[in-house]
Design a protein around this motif. Structure first.
Motif, PDB file in Angstrom:
ATOM      1  N   ASN A  47      35.690  42.483  42.554  1.00 43.40           N
ATOM      2  CA  ASN A  47      34.420  42.354  41.830  1.00 43.40           C
ATOM      3  C   ASN A  47      34.670  42.507  40.346  1.00 43.40           C
ATOM      4  O   ASN A  47      35.496  43.306  39.930  1.00 43.40           O
ATOM      5  CB  ASN A  47      33.434  43.430  42.277  1.00 43.40           C
ATOM      6  N   LYS A  48      33.933  41.732  39.582  1.00 43.19           N
ATOM      7  CA  LYS A  48      34.083  41.829  38.131  1.00 43.19           C
ATOM      8  C   LYS A  48      32.746  41.577  37.455  1.00 43.19           C
ATOM      9  O   LYS A  48      31.955  40.755  37.904  1.00 43.19           O
ATOM     10  CB  LYS A  48      35.108  40.805  37.638  1.00 43.19           C
ATOM     11  N   TRP A  49      32.510  42.345  36.403  1.00 43.64           N
ATOM     12  CA  TRP A  49      31.290  42.163  35.628  1.00 43.64           C
ATOM     13  C   TRP A  49      31.647  41.931  34.161  1.00 43.64           C
ATOM     14  O   TRP A  49      32.606  42.511  33.645  1.00 43.64           O
ATOM     15  CB  TRP A  49      30.423  43.429  35.699  1.00 43.64           C
ATOM     16  N   TYR A  50      30.864  41.069  33.506  1.00 40.87           N
ATOM     17  CA  TYR A  50      30.863  41.024  32.035  1.00 40.87           C
ATOM     18  C   TYR A  50      29.587  41.730  31.615  1.00 40.87           C
ATOM     19  O   TYR A  50      28.510  41.151  31.689  1.00 40.87           O
ATOM     20  CB  TYR A  50      30.818  39.593  31.504  1.00 40.87           C
ATOM     21  N   GLY A  51      29.697  42.960  31.170  1.00 38.64           N
ATOM     22  CA  GLY A  51      28.488  43.723  30.879  1.00 38.64           C
ATOM     23  C   GLY A  51      27.685  43.867  32.163  1.00 38.64           C
ATOM     24  O   GLY A  51      28.171  44.396  33.152  1.00 38.64           O
ATOM     25  N   GLN A  52      26.447  43.345  32.164  1.00 40.11           N
ATOM     26  CA  GLN A  52      25.619  43.427  33.364  1.00 40.11           C
ATOM     27  C   GLN A  52      25.804  42.206  34.263  1.00 40.11           C
ATOM     28  O   GLN A  52      25.321  42.169  35.391  1.00 40.11           O
ATOM     29  CB  GLN A  52      24.131  43.538  32.963  1.00 40.11           C
ATOM     30  N   PHE A  53      26.522  41.196  33.748  1.00 38.18           N
ATOM     31  CA  PHE A  53      26.626  39.930  34.472  1.00 38.18           C
ATOM     32  C   PHE A  53      27.732  39.999  35.524  1.00 38.18           C
ATOM     33  O   PHE A  53      28.889  40.281  35.204  1.00 38.18           O
ATOM     34  CB  PHE A  53      26.873  38.793  33.481  1.00 38.18           C
ATOM     35  N   HIS A  54      27.373  39.758  36.761  1.00 36.52           N
ATOM     36  CA  HIS A  54      28.308  39.855  37.879  1.00 36.52           C
ATOM     37  C   HIS A  54      29.048  38.529  38.032  1.00 36.52           C
ATOM     38  O   HIS A  54      28.552  37.598  38.650  1.00 36.52           O
ATOM     39  CB  HIS A  54      27.497  40.179  39.143  1.00 36.52           C
ATOM     40  N   VAL A  55      30.257  38.422  37.443  1.00 38.90           N
ATOM     41  CA  VAL A  55      30.956  37.123  37.466  1.00 38.90           C
ATOM     42  C   VAL A  55      31.686  36.870  38.763  1.00 38.90           C
ATOM     43  O   VAL A  55      31.712  35.750  39.253  1.00 38.90           O
ATOM     44  CB  VAL A  55      32.026  36.987  36.356  1.00 38.90           C
ATOM     45  N   LEU A  56      32.326  37.877  39.328  1.00 39.42           N
ATOM     46  CA  LEU A  56      33.055  37.691  40.579  1.00 39.42           C
ATOM     47  C   LEU A  56      32.448  38.611  41.627  1.00 39.42           C
ATOM     48  O   LEU A  56      32.380  39.820  41.433  1.00 39.42           O
ATOM     49  CB  LEU A  56      34.544  38.012  40.391  1.00 39.42           C
ATOM     50  N   LYS A  57      31.998  37.998  42.719  1.00 35.74           N
ATOM     51  CA  LYS A  57      31.283  38.778  43.732  1.00 35.74           C
ATOM     52  C   LYS A  57      32.103  38.831  45.005  1.00 35.74           C
ATOM     53  O   LYS A  57      32.177  37.850  45.738  1.00 35.74           O
ATOM     54  CB  LYS A  57      29.915  38.151  44.013  1.00 35.74           C
ATOM     55  N   ASP A  58      32.726  39.953  45.223  1.00 34.63           N
ATOM     56  CA  ASP A  58      33.372  40.230  46.494  1.00 34.63           C
ATOM     57  C   ASP A  58      34.309  39.099  46.929  1.00 34.63           C
ATOM     58  O   ASP A  58      34.127  38.483  47.976  1.00 34.63           O
ATOM     59  CB  ASP A  58      32.288  40.446  47.570  1.00 34.63           C
ATOM     60  N   GLY A  76      31.099  27.673  35.218  1.00 30.17           N
ATOM     61  CA  GLY A  76      30.430  28.963  35.240  1.00 30.17           C
ATOM     62  C   GLY A  76      30.446  29.623  36.601  1.00 30.17           C
ATOM     63  O   GLY A  76      29.803  30.640  36.812  1.00 30.17           O
ATOM     64  N   SER A  77      31.207  29.036  37.538  1.00 34.41           N
ATOM     65  CA  SER A  77      31.212  29.612  38.881  1.00 34.41           C
ATOM     66  C   SER A  77      32.223  30.741  39.019  1.00 34.41           C
ATOM     67  O   SER A  77      32.276  31.399  40.041  1.00 34.41           O
ATOM     68  CB  SER A  77      31.500  28.529  39.908  1.00 34.41           C
ATOM     69  N   GLY A  78      33.044  30.956  37.995  1.00 29.27           N
ATOM     70  CA  GLY A  78      33.989  32.069  38.030  1.00 29.27           C
ATOM     71  C   GLY A  78      35.394  31.686  38.452  1.00 29.27           C
ATOM     72  O   GLY A  78      36.233  32.556  38.642  1.00 29.27           O
ATOM     73  N   LYS A  79      35.690  30.368  38.580  1.00 31.44           N
ATOM     74  CA  LYS A  79      37.027  29.975  39.025  1.00 31.44           C
ATOM     75  C   LYS A  79      38.104  30.401  38.041  1.00 31.44           C
ATOM     76  O   LYS A  79      39.111  30.990  38.421  1.00 31.44           O
ATOM     77  CB  LYS A  79      37.145  28.460  39.229  1.00 31.44           C
ATOM     78  N   SER A  80      37.865  30.098  36.745  1.00 31.56           N
ATOM     79  CA  SER A  80      38.869  30.463  35.746  1.00 31.56           C
ATOM     80  C   SER A  80      39.026  31.975  35.670  1.00 31.56           C
ATOM     81  O   SER A  80      40.139  32.491  35.614  1.00 31.56           O
ATOM     82  CB  SER A  80      38.470  29.925  34.371  1.00 31.56           C
ATOM     83  N   THR A  81      37.903  32.674  35.684  1.00 32.44           N
ATOM     84  CA  THR A  81      37.959  34.131  35.628  1.00 32.44           C
ATOM     85  C   THR A  81      38.796  34.670  36.776  1.00 32.44           C
ATOM     86  O   THR A  81      39.601  35.575  36.606  1.00 32.44           O
ATOM     87  CB  THR A  81      36.535  34.703  35.704  1.00 32.44           C
ATOM     88  N   MET A  82      38.633  34.060  37.943  1.00 29.29           N
ATOM     89  CA  MET A  82      39.360  34.566  39.099  1.00 29.29           C
ATOM     90  C   MET A  82      40.864  34.394  38.920  1.00 29.29           C
ATOM     91  O   MET A  82      41.621  35.338  39.126  1.00 29.29           O
ATOM     92  CB  MET A  82      38.907  33.856  40.367  1.00 29.29           C
ATOM     93  N   ILE A  83      41.309  33.192  38.509  1.00 35.60           N
ATOM     94  CA  ILE A  83      42.770  33.085  38.418  1.00 35.60           C
ATOM     95  C   ILE A  83      43.301  33.839  37.197  1.00 35.60           C
ATOM     96  O   ILE A  83      44.432  34.274  37.190  1.00 35.60           O
ATOM     97  CB  ILE A  83      43.317  31.638  38.492  1.00 35.60           C
ATOM     98  N   ASN A  87      46.839  37.248  36.766  1.00 33.39           N
ATOM     99  CA  ASN A  87      47.875  37.804  35.887  1.00 33.39           C
ATOM    100  C   ASN A  87      47.265  38.711  34.817  1.00 33.39           C
ATOM    101  O   ASN A  87      47.821  38.904  33.748  1.00 33.39           O
ATOM    102  CB  ASN A  87      48.761  36.711  35.282  1.00 33.39           C
ATOM    103  N   ARG A  88      46.101  39.240  35.153  1.00 33.71           N
ATOM    104  CA  ARG A  88      45.505  40.311  34.349  1.00 33.71           C
ATOM    105  C   ARG A  88      45.162  39.881  32.936  1.00 33.71           C
ATOM    106  O   ARG A  88      45.172  40.687  32.013  1.00 33.71           O
ATOM    107  CB  ARG A  88      46.468  41.502  34.311  1.00 33.71           C
ATOM    108  N   LEU A  89      44.890  38.569  32.731  1.00 36.56           N
ATOM    109  CA  LEU A  89      44.309  38.205  31.440  1.00 36.56           C
ATOM    110  C   LEU A  89      42.867  38.677  31.426  1.00 36.56           C
ATOM    111  O   LEU A  89      42.257  38.845  30.382  1.00 36.56           O
ATOM    112  CB  LEU A  89      44.387  36.690  31.209  1.00 36.56           C
ATOM    113  N   GLU A  90      42.318  38.848  32.648  1.00 38.71           N
ATOM    114  CA  GLU A  90      41.011  39.486  32.794  1.00 38.71           C
ATOM    115  C   GLU A  90      41.180  40.694  33.702  1.00 38.71           C
ATOM    116  O   GLU A  90      41.998  40.681  34.616  1.00 38.71           O
ATOM    117  CB  GLU A  90      40.000  38.522  33.441  1.00 38.71           C
ATOM    118  N   GLU A  91      40.385  41.696  33.426  1.00 35.72           N
ATOM    119  CA  GLU A  91      40.477  42.924  34.204  1.00 35.72           C
ATOM    120  C   GLU A  91      39.368  42.908  35.246  1.00 35.72           C
ATOM    121  O   GLU A  91      38.240  42.555  34.925  1.00 35.72           O
ATOM    122  CB  GLU A  91      40.252  44.069  33.217  1.00 35.72           C
TER     123      GLU A  91
END
Lengths: 281, 381
Positions: A47-58, A76-83, A87-91
């Motif tokens: 799971n990941k949030w940007y502030g209050q925005f839930h970008v990756l859900k379970d 905006g579906s979170g594909k890039s965020t997921m990959i 490699n931890r470019l996103e936490e």
């Protein structure tokens, strides 16, 4: 569209490469391809949030060794965020993420360890403009892997040959076309001998006539047995190369399926809608 | 008209550009007389040039007194012209003092020392700035470490058993150069560190950098120098006697590094995020990423801003008069106001100082433009 460009190239003077790519018949057997059972990437209730925005859900996903996964979905579906999490470019904030058996946490040592084994290709190439193509390729091997310079250069030339631009080695990235730059970016990642390659929309920033040269390189790479996770809108590529297609929407994985099933017989309504939107024209 | 050949592309032939907008007349037409307003502005400009330039030339060159002697030469030149003219005689007679300060102005047989230091300095700079000279890195590192000692040894003289020139007796253009070069060279690394610190994820380092930068940027240089000279010694026992020049150097370096840091921070912000991400994705650690990827690009972007602060510093060195040091400008004023020259040399003294400042600052500006152009063609993004 991809198919069309590839066909066109077949008639061009590259008979050997074209023969290698006579793939459609192979596509069916590919699904039967025996996959290694070893899991190299595992996302477990991520799971990941940007502030209050839930970008990756379970998010739950296991990538096995040698597997080729294509991730698609609306923007905006979170594909890039997921990959980028891989490699931890996103936490990520919740859930576990294992890469090559390493649990990713805030430990920078572990993060560096993972990044050494995971190559990444970006939408905008992100080559280093102040370094030559060759220096782009040798920098990380020399300083991270401590490879001697001569050997790093030899290996880099090998990879540049594989992406078919050895003659550009001494130029600066700014002197190359977009397609060439992206191929250099692929070679640069490969120079680190990664176990897993991540592609974040590698052809989205390219002019249409350059897309196929990059996809060709990626197909060649897939044929070597590389584990690949690819975010892309190139559905032709997904059909030909993917072992599984993952469809994401609004931060969750909606459907995972083998490409034939995914394109011909989508289960979820959202998948159907998405496919109808991108495949109708 | 165009014959079409089946199976072949037919291109339109290229034509040469129209001639009416090329050549000198074309240039004047488009740039000077393109509209009634421009015609008017051009005429006004020409009138102003006519009214200022010829009188200045006759003041500075034609009617000026050029001989070597005393003030009577200048007075004669003034009488002959019927007005005040440039008194280069004074510059020739007092050149040693204006350029090298009180000590070397009096001990003219020691003047080879600052000249030697200057020649070595100029040689190093020329070596580093000329393209395709070998061993640039070694020369730079070597001179960074040894040149300060070399310069001090000769300028001061004690280490070499030469006649001692106390730093308080340094002055003139020599002092201007010493302060400016030290400030510029020492401020760059501190500025880089502070700029990186300001972007750092480590809260303590970040806070320290922000406080440092804002503190030095918030105070005027005059205040900083004044504090360094008057207030700073109050915190130390009377026996501790910090050298006046050293205090000025430290104050100016810290002041300058805050400005350098801000110039570099602007470039760090301007760098595409993907550069750092690509370096991260390759597994490069923080220092490798910073040294090989971030800084080379950021420094390139910030060249104009950094050179701008350098030029400012170069001119601001004249503020050291506030703590009683006699730089180029003060030395010019002091000699022009001496009994011997009072009344005939004051304007000339300022013009001469301005000329030297202008020569050096415009050289810096020209080099920075040249560097930008070079880097731009090589690494176009």
């Amino acid at each position: 569209m991809v198919k069309a460009t590839i066909k066109k190239e077949k008639s061009a003077a590259k008979p050997r490469a074209a023969a290698k790519r006579k793939a459609p018949a192979k596509a069916k057997t590919k699904i039967m391809r025996k996959l290694n059972t070893e899991v190299v990437v595992e996302l477990d209730h991520l799971n990941k949030w940007y502030g209050q925005f839930h970008v990756l859900k379970d998010i739950n996903l296991k990538v096995r060794k040698g597997e080729r996964i294509v991730i698609c979905g609306p923007s905006g579906s979170g594909k890039s965020t997921m990959i980028r999490c891989i490699n931890r470019l996103e936490e990520h904030q919740e859930g576990d993420l294992f890469v090559d058996g390493i649990l990713l946490t805030n430990d920078t040592k572990k993060i560096d360890e993972v990044r050494r084994e995971v190559g990444m290709v970006f939408q905008h190439f992100n080559l280093f403009p102040h370094l030559t193509v060759l220096e782009n390729c040798t920098l990380a091997p020399i300083w991270v892997r401590k490879t001697p310079k001569a050997e790093a250069e030899r290996a880099a030339m090998e990879y540049l040959e594989r992406v078919k631009i050895p003659e550009q080695a001494l130029k600066y990235p700014g002197q190359l076309s977009g397609g060439q730059q992206q191929r250099v970016a692929i070679a640069r990642s490969l120079c680190m001998n990664p176990k897993i390659m991540l592609f974040d929309e590698p052809t989205s920033a390219l002019d249409p006539e350059m897309i196929s040269e990059v996809l060709d390189v990626m197909i060649d790479l897939a044929n070597t047995g590389m584990t690949m996770v690819v975010v892309t809108h190139e559905m032709g590529f997904a059909r030909k190369v993917a072992d599984r297609v993952v469809f994401m929407d609004a931060g969750e994985i909606v459907e995972i399926n083998e490409p034939e099933e995914f394109f011909n017989n989508p289960k979820n309504d959202r998948t159907k809608l998405f496919l109808s939107q991108i495949l109708t024209h | 008209m165009f014959k079409t050949v089946p199976g072949k592309f037919n291109f339109l032939p290229a034509r040469s550009a129209p001639t009416a907008n090329s050549g000198i007349i074309g240039w004047a037409k488009t740039n000077l007389f393109s509209s009634p307003l421009n015609v008017l502005l051009t005429l006004i400009g020409m009138y102003l040039i006519y009214k200022t330039i010829p009188p200045f030339i006759s003041w500075a060159i034609i009617d000026a007194s050029w001989g070597y002697g005393d003030r009577t030469l200048c007075e004669q030149a003034n009488e002959a012209a019927g007005r005040s003219t440039a008194c280069w005689t004074y510059v020739r007679v007092r050149a040693e003092q204006i350029l090298f300060g009180p000590f070397y102005g009096q001990n003219t047989d020691e003047i080879w020392r600052p000249i030697l230091v200057f020649i070595v300095f100029a040689a190093i700079i020329a070596w580093l700035l000329t393209e395709r000279t070998p061993f640039k890195g070694y020369v730079a590192a070597f001179s960074l470490i040894f040149f300060p000692f070399f310069a001090f040894a000769f300028l001061h003289g004690e280490w070499l058993g030469l006649k001692i020139a106390p730093t308080g007796q340094w002055g003139g253009f020599m002092l201007t150069l010493v302060i400016a070069v030290t400030g510029i060279v020492a401020a760059l690394p501190i500025g880089i560190l502070m700029a990186l610190g300001r972007q750092s994820d480590l809260p303590v380092f970040k806070a320290l950098s922000v406080i440092f930068i804002e503190f030095w940027r918030g105070a005027p240089l005059v205040t900083v120098l004044f504090m360094a000279s008057v207030i700073f010694p109050l915190f130390f026992p009377a026996e501790v006697d910090f050298d006046k020049v050293a205090r000025a150097l430290i104050a100016i370096t810290l002041f300058q590094s805050a400005y350098t840091a801000e110039a570099i921070r602007g470039a760090l912000d301007a760098l595409p995020k993907g550069q750092g991400e690509a370096a991260d994705a390759l597994g490069l650690g923080y220092w490798h990423k910073t040294l090989f990827i971030i800084l080379p690009q950021a420094l390139k972007i910030s060249i104009p801003a950094i050179v701008n602060t350098f030029i400012e510093l170069f001119k601001d060195t004249s503020l050291v008069y506030i703590i009683g040091l006699l730089d180029l400008l003060q030395m010019s004023r002091a000699t022009a106001n001496s009994l011997e020259w009072r009344g005939v040399s004051d304007i000339t003294a300022f013009v001469f100082a301005a000329l030297i400042f202008f020569m050096f600052t415009s050289a810096m500006a020209a080099y920075s433009r040249n560097l930008e152009r070079k880097l731009d063609t090589e690494h176009k993004n």
